[in-house]
Design an enzyme around this catalytic site. Structure first.
Site, short mmCIF file in Angstrom:
data_model
loop_
_atom_site.label_atom_id
_atom_site.label_comp_id
_atom_site.label_asym_id
_atom_site.label_seq_id
_atom_site.Cartn_x
_atom_site.Cartn_y
_atom_site.Cartn_z
N GLN A 1 0.84 -1.21 0.00
CA GLN A 1 0.00 0.00 0.00
C GLN A 1 0.87 1.26 0.00
O GLN A 1 0.48 2.30 0.57
CB GLN A 1 -0.93 0.00 1.22
CG GLN A 1 -2.19 -0.81 1.02
CD GLN A 1 -3.05 -0.31 -0.14
OE1 GLN A 1 -2.99 0.85 -0.52
NE2 GLN A 1 -3.85 -1.20 -0.70
N SER A 2 2.01 1.21 -0.64
CA SER A 2 2.93 2.35 -0.62
C SER A 2 2.34 3.60 -1.27
O SER A 2 1.89 3.57 -2.43
CB SER A 2 4.21 1.94 -1.37
OG SER A 2 4.97 3.07 -1.70
N ASN A 3 2.37 4.71 -0.52
CA ASN A 3 1.98 6.01 -1.08
C ASN A 3 3.01 6.43 -2.13
O ASN A 3 2.66 6.98 -3.17
CB ASN A 3 1.94 7.08 0.01
CG ASN A 3 0.90 6.77 1.06
OD1 ASN A 3 -0.28 6.69 0.76
ND2 ASN A 3 1.33 6.60 2.31
#
Ligand SMILES: Cc1ncc(COP(=O)(O)O)c(C=O)c1O
Length: 321
Positions: free
Chosen positions: A67-69
């Site tokens: 879920q990396s921004n």
């Protein structure tokens, strides 16, 4: 000196009162720097994308959690500025069938996703290097961006952020600035800016993973690489850093009840924090402010809005209690 691409806008500083602490809390709204690019990584990518363009690369490769921004923002800039995008995403177990939050956006933008195991992720720089070699053999020109865009080039974006805030800090006599420490680049850039502009304020970084010693080394290395590369007339060592542990909870990306309560409370002021970075950081800041009896502090809202959708269950439970 490397020139950034102007991809973001200078962000506002708002005030949200004391929220039960001793200090008036101001917020630097780096979460409002754009919709799909919301958050701190856009500032670093302004420099990294410019560097990739200058080197005539055609593919961006980077890595992060599933879920990396940072990966989502890289996918957005890749689409907007004509790069292919390859994301190496750390995943525990099997990928979920339904995409959500940051991953959903990266997928919609047609980024090529490579799921990697946690042990491969421990070796992420080598994994990305090997992937770059594979693409080179196919005639591509890849540009590898490290985790969080945190290297001597990316951190210039947060030197710029300190430049934007310096006048305000001086005018309002802000005693401390707080930011999350996830890969260390935001803190490193702010520290560079603080030193370069001689800004008199405490710079407090709240850890969301790992240990103080781990980040002291990383931040020291990145800052000193930047000092050398750009011949900045300053010196930085670990004694310049104020890194605060104690708010990670059970682990990186795992929210805990007190943090979730803080997120719920801050939302009543119209500000939404995320469970992975800004929620833990704000929660840690409230505790630290009380201990140090600050009167005026500045919190850097580093974004992360989309990840709330990956934590719908935890947040629903908090809202309903
Ligand atoms: C929303 C958000 N805030 C803060 C951070 C931490 O910033 P840094 O990686 O520069 O330490 C990250 C990424 O790691 C992030 O995505």
């Amino acid at each position: 000196m490397l020139k950034p691409m102007k991809l973001t806008i200078p962000t506002l500083i708002g005030e949200i009162g004391k929220l039960g602490s001793t200090a008036n809390i101001f917020i630097k709204r780096d979460d409002l720097n754009g919709l799909l690019i919301s958050g701190n990584k856009a500032r670093k990518l302004e420099y990294l994308v410019a560097d990739a363009k200058r080197k005539r690369c055609d593919t961006l490769i980077t890595c992060g959690g599933v879920q990396s921004n940072h990966c989502r923002i890289t996918a957005v800039f890749a689409k907007q500025y004509g790069f292919d995008c390859h994301l190496m995403l750390r995943i525990y177990g099997k990928p979920k069938k339904i995409y959500t939050a940051n991953l959903l956006i990266s997928k919609l933008l047609n980024a090529t996703i490579h799921y990697i195991t946690p042990s491969q992720y421990d070796n992420r720089n080598e994994v990305m290097k090997q992937h770059a070699k594979k693409l080179q053999k196919k005639g591509r020109k890849p540009y590898v961006i490290p985790e969080g865009g945190s290297n001597e080039i990316g951190i210039l974006g947060y030197r710029d952020c300190m430049m934007e805030m310096a006048g305000f800090i001086k005018r309002k006599k802000i005693e401390a600035v707080y930011c999350a420490v996830g890969s260390g680049g935001t803190y490193a850039g702010l520290l560079l800016g603080k030193k370069l502009l001689n800004v008199h304020t405490d710079l407090n970084g709240i850890l969301v993973s790992n240990s103080v010693q781990y980040f002291q080394e990383i931040i020291n290395t990145i800052c000193n690489k930047a000092i050398k590369k750009f011949r900045f007339p300053i010196s930085i060592d670990t004694s310049c850093m104020n890194l605060i542990d104690g708010f990670i909870g059970p682990g990186y990306g795992i929210p805990y009840p007190a943090e979730l309560k803080t997120i719920k409370r801050v939302a009543q002021s119209g500000i939404i924090l995320d469970p992975v970075y800004t929620g833990k950081t704000f929660h840690g800041m409230l505790d630290d402010v009380k201990k140090k009896k600050y009167k005026k502090v500045l919190f850097i809202h580093t974004g992360g809005i989309f990840s709330i959708f990956a934590y719908a269950k935890e947040l629903t439970n908090t809202i309903n209690t």
